[in-house]
Design a protein around this motif. Structure first.
Motif, PDB file in Angstrom:
ATOM      1  N   GLU A 156      51.382 -12.471  20.688  1.00 39.49           N
ATOM      2  CA  GLU A 156      50.163 -11.947  20.067  1.00 39.49           C
ATOM      3  C   GLU A 156      49.824 -10.562  20.596  1.00 39.49           C
ATOM      4  OE1 GLU A 156      46.905 -11.408  17.756  1.00 39.49           O
ATOM      5  OE2 GLU A 156      48.502 -12.903  17.561  1.00 39.49           O
TER       6      GLU A 156
ATOM      7  N   ARG B 179      51.898  -8.074  18.893  1.00 43.78           N
ATOM      8  CA  ARG B 179      51.378  -7.776  17.548  1.00 43.78           C
ATOM      9  C   ARG B 179      50.259  -6.754  17.634  1.00 43.78           C
ATOM     10  NH1 ARG B 179      51.103 -13.668  16.795  1.00 43.78           N
ATOM     11  NH2 ARG B 179      53.060 -14.398  15.862  1.00 43.78           N
TER      12      ARG B 179
ATOM     13  N   THR C   8      51.281  -3.060  17.925  1.00 42.40           N
ATOM     14  CA  THR C   8      51.670  -2.347  16.698  1.00 42.40           C
ATOM     15  C   THR C   8      50.481  -1.666  16.023  1.00 42.40           C
ATOM     16  OG1 THR C   8      51.375  -4.319  15.297  1.00 42.40           O
ATOM     17  CG2 THR C   8      53.541  -4.001  16.298  1.00 42.40           C
TER      18      THR C   8
END
Length: 237
Positions: A206, A209, A212
């Motif tokens: 997570e 993520r 990004t």
């Protein structure tokens, strides 16, 4: 190009990352940034000297947590835009989580923060990006199932670093990955490059993520390719 190439303390994709740094140094000015853990782990895998060999001279420095102290002065170049690119690979879960939450208390995390201030693009290869199992490579390891409990451990005798604890383990904080112990043991009780399967934690996936979503950071899974803006293509294989 002037490239800041940062390593953190992951073994996964480490050899491929070193190969990439060496390749880039053939055509570009590469300064190497090492976290404290990276310095230790590169030695464990016998890769430290390869990294050191590409440094020497202006914009080809070897910067570490220890020689940059607490203020990390070399990262000021990133805030001033004096590097064209910062590469962080392999990036550990610890490094990723600090970057995501704005913590810049190591050489590498500070470099990423300063790159953001200087509008310098950051390319990162986090190790905790895949859901499910991945195969990774271990440094030298004592295989106790093969150890014959010799009265005199030949591997320990030849180890110049004193890293072998007979009939027990290898002290990886002393190991430099030279392979002398592995080559000397008549019972093949020391392995190098053993493949194991590990599983990523959901919290680390997570955080990757979230990485990004940071404007100047591009995240790559297991390869860097088609970096056309900088006229090179480097593949992790």
């Amino acid at each position: 190009m002037r490239i800041a190439f940062a390593f953190t303390g992951a073994g996964h994709l480490l050899r491929e990352s070193v190969q990439t740094a060496v390749k880039l140094s053939e055509e570009h000015e590469v300064s190497v940034f090492l976290s404290g853990a990276a310095e230790e782990v590169l030695k464990m895998y016998g890769l430290y000297e390869s990294v050191v060999s590409i440094t020497g001279g202006k914009y080809r420095e070897l910067a570490t947590d220890s020689n940059q102290k607490s203020s990390y002065p070399i990262t000021g170049r990133l805030s001033l835009g004096k590097y064209d690119l910062l590469i962080v690979t392999p990036a550990t879960a610890n490094t990723v989580s600090k970057i995501v939450y704005g913590i810049a208390d190591t050489l590498v995390t500070n470099a990423v923060a300063q790159a953001g201030k200087g509008a310098v693009p950051v390319y990162m290869v986090p190790v905790d990006i895949h859901s499910g199992p991945i195969d990774t490579v271990l440094p030298s390891k004592m295989e106790l199932s093969k150890c014959q409990n010799c009265d005199e451990c030949v591997a320990a005798l030849v180890c110049e670093q004193g890293a072998i604890i007979p009939r027990s383990e290898i002290d990886l904080t002393k190991c430099i990955g030279c392979g002398l112990c592995r080559n000397s043991c008549p019972y093949d009780a020391i392995s190098e490059g053993k493949i194991i399967t590990i599983y990523m934690r959901e919290i680390d996936i997570e955080n990757t993520r979230k990485l990004t979503g940071i404007d100047n950071i591009q995240v790559f899974k297991n390869q860097m390719k088609s970096w056309k803006k900088f006229n090179f293509s480097i593949f992790f294989v």
